[in-house]
Design a protein around this motif. Structure first.
Motif, mmCIF file in Angstrom:
data_model
loop_
_atom_site.group_PDB
_atom_site.id
_atom_site.type_symbol
_atom_site.label_atom_id
_atom_site.label_comp_id
_atom_site.label_asym_id
_atom_site.label_seq_id
_atom_site.Cartn_x
_atom_site.Cartn_y
_atom_site.Cartn_z
ATOM 1 N N SER A 98 0.805 -1.227 0.000
ATOM 2 C CA SER A 98 0.000 0.000 0.000
ATOM 3 C C SER A 98 0.837 1.275 0.000
ATOM 4 O O SER A 98 0.314 2.354 -0.260
ATOM 5 N N VAL A 99 2.119 1.171 0.268
ATOM 6 C CA VAL A 99 2.987 2.343 0.426
ATOM 7 C C VAL A 99 3.773 2.601 -0.855
ATOM 8 O O VAL A 99 4.447 1.715 -1.376
ATOM 9 N N ASP A 100 3.678 3.834 -1.344
ATOM 10 C CA ASP A 100 4.413 4.189 -2.553
ATOM 11 C C ASP A 100 5.821 4.695 -2.253
ATOM 12 O O ASP A 100 6.780 4.282 -2.903
ATOM 13 N N TYR A 101 5.941 5.609 -1.282
ATOM 14 C CA TYR A 101 7.243 6.186 -0.961
ATOM 15 C C TYR A 101 7.372 6.385 0.537
ATOM 16 O O TYR A 101 6.380 6.623 1.236
ATOM 17 N N VAL A 102 8.615 6.322 0.997
ATOM 18 C CA VAL A 102 8.932 6.564 2.404
ATOM 19 C C VAL A 102 10.037 7.609 2.463
ATOM 20 O O VAL A 102 10.962 7.606 1.655
ATOM 21 N N VAL A 103 9.913 8.499 3.434
ATOM 22 C CA VAL A 103 10.949 9.490 3.700
ATOM 23 C C VAL A 103 11.188 9.500 5.206
ATOM 24 O O VAL A 103 10.252 9.316 5.982
ATOM 25 N N ILE A 104 12.425 9.673 5.608
ATOM 26 C CA ILE A 104 12.764 9.794 7.024
ATOM 27 C C ILE A 104 12.847 11.288 7.324
ATOM 28 O O ILE A 104 13.495 12.041 6.590
ATOM 29 N N HIS A 105 12.170 11.717 8.396
ATOM 30 C CA HIS A 105 12.157 13.150 8.707
ATOM 31 C C HIS A 105 12.372 13.377 10.195
ATOM 32 O O HIS A 105 12.381 12.427 10.985
#
Length: 169
Positions: A98-105
């Protein structure tokens, strides 16, 4: 924190903020709705998975912003948390269908300003209208026409799961 080698856990879906901005621009040109989920996602469990599956129904492109290790340690809720480093947590989430992109913030509201999602998706346990963080997010989202929506999935808590393990295993 349980240490694992970052080199063994690469994913093309984990993007830098700059890389994410490019993907968002491409998606918007195609008329796609951008959704954002934020959190620590420590010790991946069924509640995370059902929440992210439900979140995807509100958008075409689902971005998950993983709070970095520094943010989680500053919260200091529980000794030894997060269990996995931000990169390992990002790796696990990035491999969900279900997840397209991940970013660490860094856990700040700045990620909202970078992504400018049409929808920010949260679990029903965050629907408290008096939470100052949620109020700030709502006002910011409204400034570009975005909104917060809530999934209706059963709440599971990593903290509760860990407590269960300590008591029973």
């Amino acid at each position: 924190m349980y240490k694992l080698s970052k080199e063994n856990y690469a994913s093309d879906n984990i993007l830098s903020e700059e890389g994410l901005v490019k993907k968002i621009e491409e998606s918007r040109k195609e008329g796609k709705i951008i959704g954002l989920c934020t959190g620590s996602f420590d010790l991946l469990h069924p509640g995370h998975i059902t929440h992210l599956c439900s979140a995807k129904t509100f958008c075409d492109v689902l971005i998950v912003a993983i709070a970095d290790d520094n943010f989680n340690m500053k919260k200091g809720r529980i000794k030894g948390r997060p269990i996995y480093s931000d990169y390992i947590r990002a790796y696990m989430i990035s491999n969900l269908k279900s997840v397209d992109y991940v970013v660490i913030h860094d856990g700040s509201i700045e990620i909202f300003k970078i992504i400018k999602p049409e929808v920010h998706i949260k679990g029903p346990d965050y629907s408290d209208k008096n939470n100052p963080r949620i109020i700030t997010q709502k006002h910011l989202l409204a400034s570009w026409g975005g909104k917060i929506v809530y999934t209706q999935d059963e709440k599971l808590s990593t903290t509760d799961i860990l407590e269960y393990i300590k008591r029973n295993i």
